[in-house]
Design a protein around this motif. Sequence first.
Motif: not given
Length: 350
Positions: A88-93, A112-117
């Motif tokens: 998910l951290a990679v997908l946020s980029l 980005v925020l949703c992926c990190l949450f």
Amino acid sequence: WWMGVGATLLIGMFLIIQRSPVTYYIYCLLPVPVWYSVLKEFGTLTDLVRSYSSLPLGKCFGYFALVTFGIELLVVSFFYRAMLTVGLAVLSLWPLLSGLYSKAKFRSVSWVLCCLFLATFPMMPVVGREANIHMVTCAGVLSLLISTFYLWLARKRTTLHLTDRYLLIFQMLHVAVCAYVPTSTHSSLQLKQGLPLLNQMISWTTLGSSLFVPLLSSTRLFHRLLSIFLSLTATYLLLSTGSEALFPPVLSWLMFVWINIEQEAMLSQGISGRQELSTLDFSENIDITKIRQLKLDDIRRSYFFVFFIITAFFGTGNIASINRYCMVETNMGLFMSALGWFSHLHSFTI
């Protein structure tokens, strides 16, 4: 089709000779219809490979390495749930690396925020027996805020019939009630007053109607998805006891952002118009003439889809915490276990 029949007969004969259990037949024969569907689209796949082979060698190697990393990440996530956080951290980029950030800043920041949450949930400990009802209440409030925010955004794009509007308002009120029921139940049980009859009636009614109420909603894409979200969230709140209740709202918001940001990606490629998605109606027939050819970006979309399915199923950690229903201390262990799986499948459905 004859290849599929031949493969089925060959596998079946081998399993019969080995006197394998029934489950082996399911495991071994399930890939046959899958590969049959793949081979039916052999021409489309050939065109995709040809477009891929026209790329420079460096890009081909980079794409191959990226696909390999993505597949291995999914495999490892079955053994180490924390790898979903890495994914998910990679997908946020993605919006930053693809250039979508300059074209859709608000959606990119939301992504980005949703992926990190969402990435925080696989890192959380497995849900135990100690309840944290305040988290369930927060999840209900968050679900209502998300629903209200969407209706506010969509008020100018598409018109909503009066009956559909009343249905959505009723579902939002229902979510509010279901967010309060765990608090009331927990308080009543602590006071040793038993489970209130009203709470039982609300719970069973919610459980029975959660799969049917969305069928009464508008057939417009986002309105139907919102109705499904509210219906499943109401049931999920009743079956939650802690932080896992926050998982469906965050996942649903990410899915909503994903649909919209994919639309921006297609607009940048000149494939689709924004109005088509907002006015998409499930009751309309599909226009075959508008079906486009596969592109390299569709491989990424397919991977995102599979990754989110696995995240929905394993992301909260309550797959290993069915004991939160105190199965050991009850004579209804099988039934409570079924409820545990039912609550887990709700996030999977979302």
